[in-house]
Design a protein around this motif. Structure first.
Motif, PDB file in Angstrom:
ATOM      1  N   LEU A 163      -9.519  34.176  55.221  1.00 21.80           N
ATOM      2  CA  LEU A 163      -9.842  32.863  55.767  1.00 21.80           C
ATOM      3  C   LEU A 163     -11.353  32.684  55.799  1.00 21.80           C
ATOM      4  CD1 LEU A 163      -8.954  30.219  57.199  1.00 21.80           C
ATOM      5  CD2 LEU A 163      -9.052  31.491  59.363  1.00 21.80           C
ATOM      6  N   HIS A 164     -11.836  31.545  55.275  1.00 15.23           N
ATOM      7  CA  HIS A 164     -13.267  31.257  55.217  1.00 15.23           C
ATOM      8  C   HIS A 164     -13.633  30.130  56.178  1.00 15.23           C
ATOM      9  CE1 HIS A 164     -13.990  33.618  51.475  1.00 15.23           C
ATOM     10  NE2 HIS A 164     -12.721  33.312  51.244  1.00 15.23           N
ATOM     11  N   ASP A 165     -14.806  30.221  56.742  1.00 15.41           N
ATOM     12  CA  ASP A 165     -15.363  29.118  57.527  1.00 15.41           C
ATOM     13  C   ASP A 165     -15.492  27.895  56.616  1.00 15.41           C
ATOM     14  OD1 ASP A 165     -16.524  27.607  59.470  1.00 15.41           O
ATOM     15  OD2 ASP A 165     -18.333  28.833  59.690  1.00 15.41           O
ATOM     16  N   GLY A 166     -15.069  26.718  57.118  1.00 11.59           N
ATOM     17  CA  GLY A 166     -15.123  25.496  56.324  1.00 11.59           C
ATOM     18  C   GLY A 166     -13.885  25.253  55.481  1.00 11.59           C
ATOM     19  N   GLU A 167     -12.918  26.176  55.508  1.00 10.80           N
ATOM     20  CA  GLU A 167     -11.714  26.045  54.678  1.00 10.80           C
ATOM     21  C   GLU A 167     -10.756  25.001  55.263  1.00 10.80           C
ATOM     22  OE1 GLU A 167      -8.154  28.966  52.944  1.00 10.80           O
ATOM     23  OE2 GLU A 167      -9.940  29.811  53.899  1.00 10.80           O
ATOM     24  N   ARG A 168     -10.066  24.258  54.366  1.00  6.07           N
ATOM     25  CA  ARG A 168      -9.041  23.313  54.778  1.00  6.07           C
ATOM     26  C   ARG A 168      -7.756  24.082  55.105  1.00  6.07           C
ATOM     27  NH1 ARG A 168      -9.992  18.335  56.308  1.00  6.07           N
ATOM     28  NH2 ARG A 168      -8.257  17.354  55.172  1.00  6.07           N
ATOM     29  N   GLY A 217     -15.315  27.298  62.638  1.00  2.00           N
ATOM     30  CA  GLY A 217     -15.985  28.525  63.063  1.00  2.00           C
ATOM     31  C   GLY A 217     -14.996  29.664  63.194  1.00  2.00           C
ATOM     32  N   ILE A 218     -15.482  30.870  62.934  1.00  2.91           N
ATOM     33  CA  ILE A 218     -14.656  32.082  63.031  1.00  2.91           C
ATOM     34  C   ILE A 218     -15.416  33.116  63.834  1.00  2.91           C
ATOM     35  CG2 ILE A 218     -13.541  33.956  61.752  1.00  2.91           C
ATOM     36  CD1 ILE A 218     -13.363  32.078  59.329  1.00  2.91           C
ATOM     37  N   ASP A 219     -14.758  33.685  64.830  1.00  6.20           N
ATOM     38  CA  ASP A 219     -15.339  34.777  65.613  1.00  6.20           C
ATOM     39  C   ASP A 219     -14.515  36.042  65.387  1.00  6.20           C
ATOM     40  OD1 ASP A 219     -17.343  33.230  66.743  1.00  6.20           O
ATOM     41  OD2 ASP A 219     -16.071  32.609  68.422  1.00  6.20           O
ATOM     42  N   VAL A 220     -15.212  37.121  65.048  1.00  7.03           N
ATOM     43  CA  VAL A 220     -14.598  38.438  64.896  1.00  7.03           C
ATOM     44  C   VAL A 220     -15.308  39.391  65.845  1.00  7.03           C
ATOM     45  CG1 VAL A 220     -14.053  40.329  63.319  1.00  7.03           C
ATOM     46  CG2 VAL A 220     -14.036  37.971  62.476  1.00  7.03           C
ATOM     47  N   VAL A 246     -10.428  31.314  65.978  1.00  6.08           N
ATOM     48  CA  VAL A 246     -10.793  30.268  65.022  1.00  6.08           C
ATOM     49  C   VAL A 246     -10.965  28.939  65.752  1.00  6.08           C
ATOM     50  CG1 VAL A 246     -10.005  28.956  63.017  1.00  6.08           C
ATOM     51  CG2 VAL A 246      -9.607  31.424  63.123  1.00  6.08           C
ATOM     52  N   ARG A 247     -12.051  28.237  65.445  1.00  6.51           N
ATOM     53  CA  ARG A 247     -12.265  26.885  65.944  1.00  6.51           C
ATOM     54  C   ARG A 247     -11.983  25.888  64.822  1.00  6.51           C
ATOM     55  NH1 ARG A 247     -16.249  29.944  67.713  1.00  6.51           N
ATOM     56  NH2 ARG A 247     -17.718  29.254  66.107  1.00  6.51           N
ATOM     57  N   LEU A 248     -11.407  24.747  65.203  1.00  5.69           N
ATOM     58  CA  LEU A 248     -11.063  23.732  64.221  1.00  5.69           C
ATOM     59  C   LEU A 248     -11.959  22.508  64.397  1.00  5.69           C
ATOM     60  CD1 LEU A 248      -7.165  23.981  64.399  1.00  5.69           C
ATOM     61  CD2 LEU A 248      -8.726  25.142  62.802  1.00  5.69           C
ATOM     62  N   ALA A 249     -12.187  21.791  63.295  1.00  4.68           N
ATOM     63  CA  ALA A 249     -13.116  20.655  63.315  1.00  4.68           C
ATOM     64  C   ALA A 249     -12.557  19.478  64.089  1.00  4.68           C
ATOM     65  CB  ALA A 249     -13.444  20.238  61.885  1.00  4.68           C
ATOM     66  N   ARG A 302     -12.665  24.927  72.286  1.00  7.63           N
ATOM     67  CA  ARG A 302     -11.301  25.462  72.186  1.00  7.63           C
ATOM     68  C   ARG A 302     -11.173  26.258  70.894  1.00  7.63           C
ATOM     69  NH1 ARG A 302      -6.271  21.765  73.570  1.00  7.63           N
ATOM     70  NH2 ARG A 302      -7.126  22.291  75.626  1.00  7.63           N
ATOM     71  N   SER A 303     -10.642  27.443  71.027  1.00  6.71           N
ATOM     72  CA  SER A 303     -10.411  28.280  69.839  1.00  6.71           C
ATOM     73  C   SER A 303      -9.005  28.858  69.906  1.00  6.71           C
ATOM     74  CB  SER A 303     -11.458  29.385  69.723  1.00  6.71           C
ATOM     75  OG  SER A 303     -11.479  30.181  70.896  1.00  6.71           O
ATOM     76  N   TYR A 304      -8.545  29.331  68.763  1.00  5.15           N
ATOM     77  CA  TYR A 304      -7.170  29.800  68.625  1.00  5.15           C
ATOM     78  C   TYR A 304      -7.205  31.239  68.113  1.00  5.15           C
ATOM     79  CZ  TYR A 304      -6.853  24.798  68.945  1.00  5.15           C
ATOM     80  OH  TYR A 304      -7.022  23.495  69.358  1.00  5.15           O
ATOM     81  N   ALA A 305      -6.685  32.139  68.948  1.00  6.55           N
ATOM     82  CA  ALA A 305      -6.814  33.569  68.660  1.00  6.55           C
ATOM     83  C   ALA A 305      -5.496  34.154  68.159  1.00  6.55           C
ATOM     84  CB  ALA A 305      -7.266  34.312  69.920  1.00  6.55           C
TER      85      ALA A 305
END
Length: 420
Positions: free
Chosen positions: A256-261, A275-278, A294-297, A245-248
């Motif tokens: 925004l960085h991968d791994g950011e809170r 994860g981030i997809d561009v 964006v995918r969330l942990a 599941r990702s949020y577009a």
């Protein structure tokens, strides 16, 4: 400069969005037509058509205003009615121009054109100077916090290219700009009919050593503000694919960085970016105004209309929101009216609780005892939303500090507002 800065800088300075505004008959259409012509943004067949139309009208020279007044009603009445978007480019920059009307009754259309602008090109007639409509347009630019304004003092040929006339108008507008909080103002003497100081320096106004209109458009800084502000990602789509599941959405501001809170609002859930997809490719970082997924942990509840923000930089959640609005609809906005607040990708029911005068120009706002806002007026409005909503002050966040008030019955836009 960091690697990230180097990657961002070229993309952020390629495109300038600007809006034009000015009084009726001050020559705005001619100036815009001259700008397009001298910037080599007019095709040969377009110019030939305008030349033929000018000849049929018995005009001795080509009427470049015909390049911009494209609607039949505009041509027949000789006025500009609607916002017209023009796209052109020079060797130094690409442009999106919102050409807005000059009539008082169409002042609301300037809100549409200037809402996303990096610059407003504001025209005045050298014979008239700063008028009430000039003050209106300047007030709208200030309300929308447009970063830069160019004051083009047109028809200098009709005042004998007089330097003192230009200096007096520039000083008058500078005082108005200071009152409104417009910081970046460039005043330029122009004779649009001959192209003086539009895209080339004027030989007959050699007393002026400043930039041309095109010089400013090609060099004014753009694109830095969204990167310097806190990260905001309004969720537009929830995507389920391949068990993930990702949020577009389009990143409204920040980086925004991968791994950011991050925090998901309005729920307040804290999680981590997994994860981030561009453009369908994995990326370690993204920045405004990129469209991303964006995918969330963690498996957290996220829906369309939610706002993903950086942890520690979350906006306030509230149900009572103070706005300054420009009334766009002929039907007045009244106390107790039910509306929909469209904020980012979220739409939420609300009711108008209070209306008060607002803005530094009295003729633009409502009376102190008014319970409604008439079309083209600017006023302070307090709305109460059905649920908590995450808002930024417009002064701090131009994109997530703005909203629209929508009629819940027929879907028409009643007013455009900025959060105070």
């Amino acid at each position: 400069m960091t690697v990230l800065d180097a990657a961002i800088a070229p993309a952020a300075t390629t495109l300038l969005r600007f809006a034009t505004a000015g009084n009726v008959d001050d020559g705005k259409s001619t100036l815009v037509g001259r700008l397009l012509h001298d910037a080599k943004a007019v095709l040969a067949d377009q110019y030939d058509a305008v030349e033929s139309a000018s000849r049929r009208r018995g005009q001795g020279s080509v009427d470049l205003a015909l390049l911009t007044d494209g609607l039949r009603a505009e041509r027949e009445q000789g006025i500009t009615i609607d916002v017209a978007y023009r796209y052109f480019a020079t060797a130094r920059r690409r442009f999106v121009m919102a050409d807005t009307p000059g009539h008082v009754q169409y002042t609301r259309n300037m809100v549409t054109g200037a809402s996303t602008a990096d610059l407003v090109l504001l025209l005045v007639d050298a014979r008239k100077g700063v008028t009430e409509q000039t003050r209106r347009h300047a007030a709208v630019a200030a309300l929308l916090r447009v970063p830069a304004v160019v004051l083009a003092v047109n028809k200098m040929d009709l005042v004998g290219y007089d330097e003192a006339t230009f200096a007096a108008i520039a000083a008058d507008f500078a005082a108005l700009a200071a009152d409104l909080g417009l910081a970046d103002v460039t005043s330029i003497p122009v004779a649009a009919i001959d192209g003086d100081n539009v895209a080339r320096p004027s030989a007959v106004m050699d007393w002026y050593a400043g930039p041309t209109v095109l010089d400013v458009l090609e060099s004014v800084p753009v694109g830095a503000e969204p990167l310097d502000t806190p990260m905001r990602l309004p969720v537009q789509y929830v995507i389920d694919a391949d068990g993930q599941r990702s949020y577009a959405g389009q990143l409204a501001s920040g980086v925004l960085h991968d791994g950011e809170r991050v925090v998901v609002l309005p729920s307040g859930t804290v999680t981590t970016v997994a994860g981030i997809d561009v453009l369908g490719e994995r990326s370690p970082v993204c920045w405004a105004p990129q469209s991303v997924a964006v995918r969330l942990a963690d498996d957290v509840p996220v829906r369309r209309g939610d706002l993903i923000v950086a942890a520690g930089e979350a906006p306030h959640l509230r149900q009572e929101v103070g706005l300054i609005v420009c009334q766009l609809h002929e039907r007045p906005l009244r106390v107790s009216d039910e509306v929909l607040v469209r904020h980012g990708t979220r739409t939420i029911a609300a009711v108008v609780q209070d209306i008060v005068p607002a803005g530094p120009i009295p003729e633009l706002t409502c009376a102190p005892d008014a319970d409604s806002v008439a079309v083209n007026q600017i006023a302070g409005v307090l709305v109460r939303t059905a649920e908590e909503i995450a808002v930024d002050r417009y002064a701090e966040h131009r994109l997530t500090g703005a909203c629209l008030l929508i009629d819940p019955v027929d879907g028409t836009t009643r007013a455009a507002g900025v959060v105070t």
